[in-house]
Design an enzyme around this catalytic site. Sequence first.
Site, PDB file in Angstrom:
ATOM      1  N   HIS A   1      24.033 -14.532 -17.686  1.00 19.85           N
ATOM      2  CA  HIS A   1      24.541 -15.716 -18.649  1.00 19.85           C
ATOM      3  C   HIS A   1      24.071 -15.706 -19.729  1.00 19.85           C
ATOM      4  O   HIS A   1      24.416 -16.098 -20.973  1.00 19.85           O
ATOM      5  CB  HIS A   1      24.214 -17.108 -17.719  1.00 19.85           C
ATOM      6  CG  HIS A   1      24.805 -17.374 -16.633  1.00 19.85           C
ATOM      7  ND1 HIS A   1      26.321 -16.983 -16.169  1.00 19.85           N
ATOM      8  CD2 HIS A   1      24.452 -17.553 -15.164  1.00 19.85           C
ATOM      9  CE1 HIS A   1      26.474 -17.125 -14.923  1.00 19.85           C
ATOM     10  NE2 HIS A   1      25.345 -17.605 -14.451  1.00 19.85           N
TER      11      HIS A   1
ATOM     12  N   ARG B   1      27.779 -10.198 -12.386  1.00 20.98           N
ATOM     13  CA  ARG B   1      28.030  -8.589 -11.916  1.00 20.98           C
ATOM     14  C   ARG B   1      27.432  -7.964 -13.086  1.00 20.98           C
ATOM     15  O   ARG B   1      26.822  -6.882 -12.569  1.00 20.98           O
ATOM     16  CB  ARG B   1      29.675  -8.244 -11.705  1.00 20.98           C
ATOM     17  CG  ARG B   1      30.126  -8.713 -10.405  1.00 20.98           C
ATOM     18  CD  ARG B   1      31.554  -8.601 -10.560  1.00 20.98           C
ATOM     19  NE  ARG B   1      32.158  -9.870 -11.004  1.00 20.98           N
ATOM     20  CZ  ARG B   1      33.596 -10.049 -11.429  1.00 20.98           C
ATOM     21  NH1 ARG B   1      34.376  -9.183 -11.108  1.00 20.98           N
ATOM     22  NH2 ARG B   1      33.823 -11.151 -12.051  1.00 20.98           N
TER      23      ARG B   1
ATOM     24  N   LEU C   1      37.010 -23.696 -37.882  1.00 22.17           N
ATOM     25  CA  LEU C   1      37.269 -23.336 -36.558  1.00 22.17           C
ATOM     26  C   LEU C   1      36.840 -24.476 -35.481  1.00 22.17           C
ATOM     27  O   LEU C   1      35.839 -24.931 -35.992  1.00 22.17           O
ATOM     28  CB  LEU C   1      36.642 -21.844 -36.096  1.00 22.17           C
ATOM     29  CG  LEU C   1      36.388 -21.514 -34.521  1.00 22.17           C
ATOM     30  CD1 LEU C   1      37.943 -21.257 -33.976  1.00 22.17           C
ATOM     31  CD2 LEU C   1      35.441 -20.300 -34.584  1.00 22.17           C
TER      32      LEU C   1
ATOM     33  N   SER D   1      41.867 -20.618 -12.556  1.00 21.52           N
ATOM     34  CA  SER D   1      40.864 -21.043 -12.048  1.00 21.52           C
ATOM     35  C   SER D   1      40.566 -22.786 -12.422  1.00 21.52           C
ATOM     36  O   SER D   1      39.606 -22.971 -13.167  1.00 21.52           O
ATOM     37  CB  SER D   1      39.415 -20.148 -12.190  1.00 21.52           C
ATOM     38  OG  SER D   1      39.435 -18.939 -11.681  1.00 21.52           O
TER      39      SER D   1
ATOM     40  N   TRP E   1      29.289 -26.462  -9.630  1.00 30.45           N
ATOM     41  CA  TRP E   1      28.152 -27.243  -9.018  1.00 30.45           C
ATOM     42  C   TRP E   1      28.081 -26.410  -7.591  1.00 30.45           C
ATOM     43  O   TRP E   1      26.878 -26.897  -7.106  1.00 30.45           O
ATOM     44  CB  TRP E   1      28.763 -28.543  -8.864  1.00 30.45           C
ATOM     45  CG  TRP E   1      28.668 -29.602 -10.243  1.00 30.45           C
ATOM     46  CD1 TRP E   1      29.876 -29.946 -10.720  1.00 30.45           C
ATOM     47  CD2 TRP E   1      27.638 -29.781 -11.058  1.00 30.45           C
ATOM     48  NE1 TRP E   1      29.655 -30.695 -11.925  1.00 30.45           N
ATOM     49  CE2 TRP E   1      28.358 -30.568 -12.040  1.00 30.45           C
ATOM     50  CE3 TRP E   1      26.156 -30.066 -10.636  1.00 30.45           C
ATOM     51  CZ2 TRP E   1      27.464 -31.251 -13.062  1.00 30.45           C
ATOM     52  CZ3 TRP E   1      25.494 -30.649 -11.923  1.00 30.45           C
ATOM     53  CH2 TRP E   1      26.311 -31.175 -12.919  1.00 30.45           C
TER      54      TRP E   1
ATOM     55  N   SER F   1      32.799 -25.086 -14.899  1.00 30.24           N
ATOM     56  CA  SER F   1      33.764 -25.726 -14.190  1.00 30.24           C
ATOM     57  C   SER F   1      33.129 -26.925 -13.336  1.00 30.24           C
ATOM     58  O   SER F   1      32.087 -26.716 -12.950  1.00 30.24           O
ATOM     59  CB  SER F   1      34.359 -24.600 -13.585  1.00 30.24           C
ATOM     60  OG  SER F   1      34.047 -24.431 -12.154  1.00 30.24           O
TER      61      SER F   1
ATOM     62  N   ASN G   1      29.516 -12.478 -15.540  1.00 28.41           N
ATOM     63  CA  ASN G   1      28.037 -12.341 -15.950  1.00 28.41           C
ATOM     64  C   ASN G   1      27.315 -11.840 -14.909  1.00 28.41           C
ATOM     65  O   ASN G   1      26.075 -11.119 -14.892  1.00 28.41           O
ATOM     66  CB  ASN G   1      27.764 -13.786 -16.376  1.00 28.41           C
ATOM     67  CG  ASN G   1      28.539 -14.296 -17.675  1.00 28.41           C
ATOM     68  OD1 ASN G   1      29.100 -13.799 -18.306  1.00 28.41           O
ATOM     69  ND2 ASN G   1      28.170 -15.537 -17.954  1.00 28.41           N
TER      70      ASN G   1
ATOM     71  N   GLU H   1      50.226 -17.003 -23.114  1.00 24.04           N
ATOM     72  CA  GLU H   1      50.294 -15.589 -23.021  1.00 24.04           C
ATOM     73  C   GLU H   1      49.079 -15.186 -22.113  1.00 24.04           C
ATOM     74  O   GLU H   1      48.057 -15.714 -22.593  1.00 24.04           O
ATOM     75  CB  GLU H   1      50.353 -14.702 -23.785  1.00 24.04           C
ATOM     76  CG  GLU H   1      51.633 -14.663 -24.500  1.00 24.04           C
ATOM     77  CD  GLU H   1      52.952 -14.191 -23.638  1.00 24.04           C
ATOM     78  OE1 GLU H   1      52.605 -13.336 -22.680  1.00 24.04           O
ATOM     79  OE2 GLU H   1      53.922 -15.089 -23.964  1.00 24.04           O
TER      80      GLU H   1
ATOM     81  N   ASP I   1      34.264 -14.518 -17.519  1.00 23.34           N
ATOM     82  CA  ASP I   1      33.935 -14.126 -16.250  1.00 23.34           C
ATOM     83  C   ASP I   1      33.074 -12.773 -16.114  1.00 23.34           C
ATOM     84  O   ASP I   1      33.381 -11.930 -17.086  1.00 23.34           O
ATOM     85  CB  ASP I   1      34.973 -14.112 -15.178  1.00 23.34           C
ATOM     86  CG  ASP I   1      35.092 -14.152 -13.909  1.00 23.34           C
ATOM     87  OD1 ASP I   1      33.663 -14.365 -13.308  1.00 23.34           O
ATOM     88  OD2 ASP I   1      35.775 -14.175 -13.260  1.00 23.34           O
TER      89      ASP I   1
HETATM   90  C1  FPP Z   1      31.281 -16.691 -14.938  1.00 21.20           C
HETATM   91  O1  FPP Z   1      30.514 -15.429 -14.637  1.00 21.20           O
HETATM   92  C2  FPP Z   1      30.472 -17.397 -15.939  1.00 21.20           C
HETATM   93  C3  FPP Z   1      30.089 -18.561 -15.896  1.00 21.20           C
HETATM   94  C4  FPP Z   1      30.339 -19.477 -14.564  1.00 21.20           C
HETATM   95  C5  FPP Z   1      29.286 -19.306 -17.006  1.00 21.20           C
HETATM   96  C6  FPP Z   1      29.973 -18.863 -18.187  1.00 21.20           C
HETATM   97  C7  FPP Z   1      28.640 -19.290 -19.221  1.00 21.20           C
HETATM   98  C8  FPP Z   1      28.272 -18.929 -20.181  1.00 21.20           C
HETATM   99  C9  FPP Z   1      28.482 -17.373 -20.703  1.00 21.20           C
HETATM  100  C10 FPP Z   1      27.024 -19.231 -21.012  1.00 21.20           C
HETATM  101  C11 FPP Z   1      27.622 -20.398 -21.890  1.00 21.20           C
HETATM  102  C12 FPP Z   1      26.811 -20.998 -22.615  1.00 21.20           C
HETATM  103  C13 FPP Z   1      26.949 -21.557 -23.763  1.00 21.20           C
HETATM  104  C14 FPP Z   1      26.064 -21.735 -24.879  1.00 21.20           C
HETATM  105  C15 FPP Z   1      28.649 -22.184 -24.096  1.00 21.20           C
HETATM  106  P1  FPP Z   1      29.994 -15.354 -12.903  1.00 21.20           P
HETATM  107  O2  FPP Z   1      28.584 -15.719 -12.817  1.00 21.20           O
HETATM  108  O3  FPP Z   1      30.940 -16.243 -12.146  1.00 21.20           O
HETATM  109  O4  FPP Z   1      29.978 -13.805 -12.679  1.00 21.20           O
HETATM  110  P2  FPP Z   1      30.450 -12.996 -11.492  1.00 21.20           P
HETATM  111  O5  FPP Z   1      31.872 -13.281 -11.100  1.00 21.20           O
HETATM  112  O6  FPP Z   1      30.126 -11.697 -11.774  1.00 21.20           O
HETATM  113  O7  FPP Z   1      29.671 -13.581 -10.551  1.00 21.20           O
END
Ligand code: FPP
Length: 259
Positions: free
Chosen positions: A54, A41, A148, A213, A86, A82, A39, A224, A37
């Site tokens: 992202h 911000r 892994l 979430s 969408w 999630s 990205n 944990e 979480d």
């Molecule tokens: C939440 O941050 C992040 C997501 C909804 C997407 C996470 C996805 C990635 C890191 C890319 C995944 C890619 C691969 C290749 C697996 P947010 O956008 O909700 O951040 P915010 O809360 O600051 O707005």
Amino acid sequence: MTEGSIDSRNLPEGEERVWLERARAGSVPRHIGFIMDGNGRWAQRRGLPRTEGHRAGVESLRALIPALIDLGVPYATFYAFSTENWKRPSEEVHFLFDLLVQYAKEDRRELTERGVKLRAIGQVDELPGAVRAAIRELETQTSSGTNLTVNVALNYGGRQEILRAAKDIAKSFAAGQIDLDKLSEAEFAARLYTAGQPDPDLIIRTSGEMRLSNFLLWQGAYSELYFTEVLWPDFRPVHLYKAVVDYAGRRRRFGGVTA
Ligand code: FPP
């Protein structure tokens, strides 16, 4: 891990190495879940479009793979998309899908060399064809990895997963294949996406939010939880090691009493 393997060549130095050794010295989780979480911000603070957060987030995920192997964690689950995501603007949704396809292509070789088995969990069949194809190909190519197992939760929702398992049970019951009075938690869990895997010992969520979430709701019953203010694109192996050291210091009672 053998001498001269990719992972021992890449062992970190300095502070990171100290934390890795501290983490290795304690109880190491068998399965860690990551709620990636912050990205958006991260990007906004830099005056960048959210999507750049992202893109940077993929680098965090990349950096964590060898760190998890060095640590000896056999299973990790990353919450990438999630069932609720969408609701985001369609450009952002498509950007995320494009990133996934790109990742699947670019990292296939590295994942295979590191012995990673990658699996998608969630309603993958509802994703666009190109995403499905890239993911299925990556799953096939990495299927023999033994260092892994990485689950990428894609179009995933914990309630949906439980409902799906319940429907599956109902079908087996209707077909006369199940005695409901004897149905165990283990038999139910065998119908989840994570069948055969240990439940997460630790779930890490970045960016200061303190919620699950809809992530691994069944499997996380006794996990944990570790929350950090660090935003996902800034999350690096040293943060993982610190979380594992914190985890090792906790007393897990699973509803019982402390010895
Ligand atoms: C939440 O941050 C992040 C997501 C909804 C997407 C996470 C996805 C990635 C890191 C890319 C995944 C890619 C691969 C290749 C697996 P947010 O956008 O909700 O951040 P915010 O809360 O600051 O707005």
